[in-house]
Design a protein around this motif. Structure first.
Motif, PDB file in Angstrom:
ATOM      1  N   GLY A  94       0.756  -1.160   0.066  1.00 39.81           N
ATOM      2  CA  GLY A  94       0.333  -0.328  -0.178  1.00 39.81           C
ATOM      3  C   GLY A  94       0.874   1.097  -0.106  1.00 39.81           C
ATOM      4  O   GLY A  94       0.527   2.429  -0.248  1.00 39.81           O
ATOM      5  N   ILE A  95       1.601   1.322   0.334  1.00 36.12           N
ATOM      6  CA  ILE A  95       2.392   2.270   1.032  1.00 36.12           C
ATOM      7  C   ILE A  95       3.334   2.667  -0.440  1.00 36.12           C
ATOM      8  O   ILE A  95       3.308   4.247  -0.984  1.00 36.12           O
ATOM      9  CB  ILE A  95       4.179   2.119   2.155  1.00 36.12           C
ATOM     10  CG1 ILE A  95       3.357   2.363   3.425  1.00 36.12           C
ATOM     11  CG2 ILE A  95       4.809   3.475   1.865  1.00 36.12           C
ATOM     12  CD1 ILE A  95       4.416   2.423   4.819  1.00 36.12           C
ATOM     13  N   ASN A  96       3.979   1.898  -1.356  1.00 40.22           N
ATOM     14  CA  ASN A  96       4.850   2.167  -2.217  1.00 40.22           C
ATOM     15  C   ASN A  96       3.277   2.514  -3.822  1.00 40.22           C
ATOM     16  O   ASN A  96       4.006   2.952  -4.424  1.00 40.22           O
ATOM     17  CB  ASN A  96       4.837   0.319  -2.836  1.00 40.22           C
ATOM     18  CG  ASN A  96       5.915  -0.190  -2.565  1.00 40.22           C
ATOM     19  OD1 ASN A  96       6.829   0.909  -1.507  1.00 40.22           O
ATOM     20  ND2 ASN A  96       6.823  -1.662  -1.965  1.00 40.22           N
ATOM     21  N   SER A  97       2.580   1.583  -2.775  1.00 41.68           N
ATOM     22  CA  SER A  97       1.211   2.303  -4.377  1.00 41.68           C
ATOM     23  C   SER A  97       0.818   3.601  -4.073  1.00 41.68           C
ATOM     24  O   SER A  97       1.047   4.723  -5.838  1.00 41.68           O
ATOM     25  CB  SER A  97      -0.023   1.389  -4.328  1.00 41.68           C
ATOM     26  OG  SER A  97       0.276  -0.090  -4.435  1.00 41.68           O
ATOM     27  N   ALA A  98       1.000   4.063  -2.964  1.00 46.35           N
ATOM     28  CA  ALA A  98       0.953   5.662  -2.764  1.00 46.35           C
ATOM     29  C   ALA A  98       1.923   6.723  -3.327  1.00 46.35           C
ATOM     30  O   ALA A  98       1.946   7.512  -3.912  1.00 46.35           O
ATOM     31  CB  ALA A  98       1.006   5.787  -1.315  1.00 46.35           C
ATOM     32  N   LEU A  99       3.025   6.454  -2.860  1.00 45.59           N
ATOM     33  CA  LEU A  99       4.503   6.234  -3.830  1.00 45.59           C
ATOM     34  C   LEU A  99       4.185   6.742  -4.421  1.00 45.59           C
ATOM     35  O   LEU A  99       4.926   7.813  -5.425  1.00 45.59           O
ATOM     36  CB  LEU A  99       5.554   6.241  -2.544  1.00 45.59           C
ATOM     37  CG  LEU A  99       5.591   6.298  -1.490  1.00 45.59           C
ATOM     38  CD1 LEU A  99       6.393   5.378  -0.338  1.00 45.59           C
ATOM     39  CD2 LEU A  99       6.242   7.834  -0.958  1.00 45.59           C
ATOM     40  N   MET A 100       4.666   5.481  -5.459  1.00 45.90           N
ATOM     41  CA  MET A 100       3.959   5.362  -7.143  1.00 45.90           C
ATOM     42  C   MET A 100       3.552   6.613  -7.755  1.00 45.90           C
ATOM     43  O   MET A 100       3.295   7.688  -8.322  1.00 45.90           O
ATOM     44  CB  MET A 100       3.501   4.326  -7.698  1.00 45.90           C
ATOM     45  CG  MET A 100       4.125   3.885  -7.343  1.00 45.90           C
ATOM     46  SD  MET A 100       6.032   3.421  -8.050  1.00 45.90           S
ATOM     47  CE  MET A 100       5.547   4.002 -10.046  1.00 45.90           C
ATOM     48  N   ILE A 101       1.480   7.388  -7.061  1.00 43.72           N
ATOM     49  CA  ILE A 101       1.155   8.193  -7.526  1.00 43.72           C
ATOM     50  C   ILE A 101       1.529   9.769  -6.824  1.00 43.72           C
ATOM     51  O   ILE A 101       1.520   9.583  -7.668  1.00 43.72           O
ATOM     52  CB  ILE A 101      -0.100   7.670  -6.749  1.00 43.72           C
ATOM     53  CG1 ILE A 101      -1.207   6.966  -7.027  1.00 43.72           C
ATOM     54  CG2 ILE A 101      -0.890   8.822  -6.635  1.00 43.72           C
ATOM     55  CD1 ILE A 101      -2.542   6.153  -6.329  1.00 43.72           C
ATOM     56  N   LEU A 102       1.987   9.622  -6.021  1.00 45.13           N
ATOM     57  CA  LEU A 102       2.723  10.642  -5.429  1.00 45.13           C
ATOM     58  C   LEU A 102       4.008  11.130  -6.824  1.00 45.13           C
ATOM     59  O   LEU A 102       3.958  12.376  -6.916  1.00 45.13           O
ATOM     60  CB  LEU A 102       3.518  10.365  -4.000  1.00 45.13           C
ATOM     61  CG  LEU A 102       2.437  11.397  -2.747  1.00 45.13           C
ATOM     62  CD1 LEU A 102       3.129  10.808  -1.833  1.00 45.13           C
ATOM     63  CD2 LEU A 102       1.416  11.980  -2.991  1.00 45.13           C
ATOM     64  N   ARG A 103       4.338  10.093  -6.558  1.00 49.44           N
ATOM     65  CA  ARG A 103       5.422  10.309  -7.676  1.00 49.44           C
ATOM     66  C   ARG A 103       4.911  11.053  -9.943  1.00 49.44           C
ATOM     67  O   ARG A 103       5.503  11.240  -9.736  1.00 49.44           O
ATOM     68  CB  ARG A 103       6.514   8.698  -7.995  1.00 49.44           C
ATOM     69  CG  ARG A 103       7.474   8.763  -9.448  1.00 49.44           C
ATOM     70  CD  ARG A 103       8.425   7.816  -9.062  1.00 49.44           C
ATOM     71  NE  ARG A 103       9.347   7.984 -10.003  1.00 49.44           N
ATOM     72  CZ  ARG A 103      10.165   6.820 -10.626  1.00 49.44           C
ATOM     73  NH1 ARG A 103      10.261   5.297 -10.349  1.00 49.44           N
ATOM     74  NH2 ARG A 103      11.621   6.816 -11.141  1.00 49.44           N
ATOM     75  N   LYS A 104       4.283  10.506  -9.817  1.00 46.46           N
ATOM     76  CA  LYS A 104       3.557  10.684 -11.051  1.00 46.46           C
ATOM     77  C   LYS A 104       2.879  11.787 -10.845  1.00 46.46           C
ATOM     78  O   LYS A 104       3.246  12.559 -12.205  1.00 46.46           O
ATOM     79  CB  LYS A 104       2.444   9.570 -11.150  1.00 46.46           C
ATOM     80  CG  LYS A 104       2.394   8.099 -11.829  1.00 46.46           C
ATOM     81  CD  LYS A 104       1.587   7.348 -12.464  1.00 46.46           C
ATOM     82  CE  LYS A 104       1.877   5.946 -12.369  1.00 46.46           C
ATOM     83  NZ  LYS A 104       0.583   5.086 -12.673  1.00 46.46           N
ATOM     84  N   ARG A 105       2.094  12.641  -9.793  1.00 45.59           N
ATOM     85  CA  ARG A 105       2.419  13.521  -9.894  1.00 45.59           C
ATOM     86  C   ARG A 105       3.181  14.728  -9.531  1.00 45.59           C
ATOM     87  O   ARG A 105       3.288  15.665 -10.508  1.00 45.59           O
ATOM     88  CB  ARG A 105       1.827  13.441  -8.380  1.00 45.59           C
ATOM     89  CG  ARG A 105       0.663  15.341  -8.736  1.00 45.59           C
ATOM     90  CD  ARG A 105       0.425  15.480  -7.020  1.00 45.59           C
ATOM     91  NE  ARG A 105      -0.736  13.888  -6.423  1.00 45.59           N
ATOM     92  CZ  ARG A 105      -1.079  14.454  -5.123  1.00 45.59           C
ATOM     93  NH1 ARG A 105      -0.223  15.100  -4.248  1.00 45.59           N
ATOM     94  NH2 ARG A 105      -1.646  13.708  -4.346  1.00 45.59           N
ATOM     95  N   ARG A 106       4.649  14.277  -9.796  1.00 48.37           N
ATOM     96  CA  ARG A 106       5.480  15.025  -8.717  1.00 48.37           C
ATOM     97  C   ARG A 106       6.134  15.239 -10.795  1.00 48.37           C
ATOM     98  O   ARG A 106       6.381  16.533 -10.687  1.00 48.37           O
ATOM     99  CB  ARG A 106       6.060  14.417  -7.728  1.00 48.37           C
ATOM    100  CG  ARG A 106       5.615  15.002  -6.914  1.00 48.37           C
ATOM    101  CD  ARG A 106       5.493  16.229  -5.955  1.00 48.37           C
ATOM    102  NE  ARG A 106       7.379  17.190  -6.245  1.00 48.37           N
ATOM    103  CZ  ARG A 106       7.911  16.577  -5.093  1.00 48.37           C
ATOM    104  NH1 ARG A 106       7.164  15.935  -3.830  1.00 48.37           N
ATOM    105  NH2 ARG A 106       9.446  17.011  -5.191  1.00 48.37           N
ATOM    106  N   ILE A 107       6.172  14.265 -10.819  1.00 52.53           N
ATOM    107  CA  ILE A 107       6.393  14.216 -12.140  1.00 52.53           C
ATOM    108  C   ILE A 107       6.145  14.629 -13.231  1.00 52.53           C
ATOM    109  O   ILE A 107       6.722  15.465 -14.158  1.00 52.53           O
ATOM    110  CB  ILE A 107       7.120  12.734 -12.983  1.00 52.53           C
ATOM    111  CG1 ILE A 107       7.990  11.652 -12.506  1.00 52.53           C
ATOM    112  CG2 ILE A 107       7.014  13.248 -14.507  1.00 52.53           C
ATOM    113  CD1 ILE A 107       7.949  10.397 -12.700  1.00 52.53           C
TER     114      ILE A 107
END
Length: 202
Positions: A94-107
């Motif tokens: 779950g943490i990894n999924s959340a971080l991937m969403i944040l990463r896409k937004r930040r990219i």
């Protein structure tokens, strides 16, 4: 499938899911019993969601990350080896999924901001490598929180152009049009915002 797994799966059929331990449910799920996986998700989803929400600070993103983590857990359930509890393993996904969403937004943000700064790189907007270990994940998340706070402390004239780029994903021309200023003036404000944010992030 091992003989022990077959026996556990047969026992599971005679028990109510809500009285079964996670270990037995995992064995049943790995043996192909989908109801067991549903029970595992139902039992652990609240905890995982709360953890994810602590990362995203956004309910919609947290819900998306939870759905993604359920799918990933289902697809990779055979790889769960029991060295940690299912709850811990599921939470990590779950943490990894959340971080991937944040990463896409930040990219998306980085791409927008890089395009507005006359070819300069906005170092303050760079994101951590989320393929790294969990400790580094949290460091990256903490940096994101600090950045948001720094943006809130900017003077309104600078904060507005940053938020239009960050939250709305607007181009330089769109920001200038919305602010009622020229493109050069917009670039100047973004450059000043960049300097101020760098100082705040030190």
């Amino acid at each position: 499938m091992s003989a022990c797994s077959v026996v556990s799966s047969n026992i599971a059929h005679r028990l109510e899911p809500n009285v079964m331990g996670d270990d037995l449910l995992v064995e049943a799920a790995q043996a192909g019993q989908e109801w067991a996986f549903v029970e595992l998700c139902t039992r652990n989803s609240k905890r995982v969601f709360n953890t994810i929400y602590g990362v995203t600070k956004n309910r919609e993103d947290a819900e998306d990350a939870l759905q993604d983590s359920m799918m990933r857990a289902f697809l990779h359930l055979k790889q769960f080896d029991g060295r940690s509890s299912f709850a811990t393993w599921f939470t990590r996904i779950g943490i990894n999924s959340a971080l991937m969403i944040l990463r896409k937004r930040r990219i998306r943000l980085e791409t927008s901001m890089d395009a507005t700064a006359d070819g300069e790189t906005w170092q303050a907007w760079q994101i951590a490598d989320y393929s790294a270990n969990p400790e580094q994940h949290y460091v990256g998340h903490e940096k994101s929180v600090r950045l948001k706070r720094a943006i809130c402390r900017l003077p309104s004239t600078l904060r507005s152009v940053v938020e239009l780029g960050q939250l709305e994903g607007h181009s330089m021309k769109q920001i200038a049009r919305n602010m009622g200023i020229s493109v050069p003036a917009t670039k100047s404000r973004l450059a000043r915002a960049k300097v101020a944010l760098r100082k705040s992030m030190v």
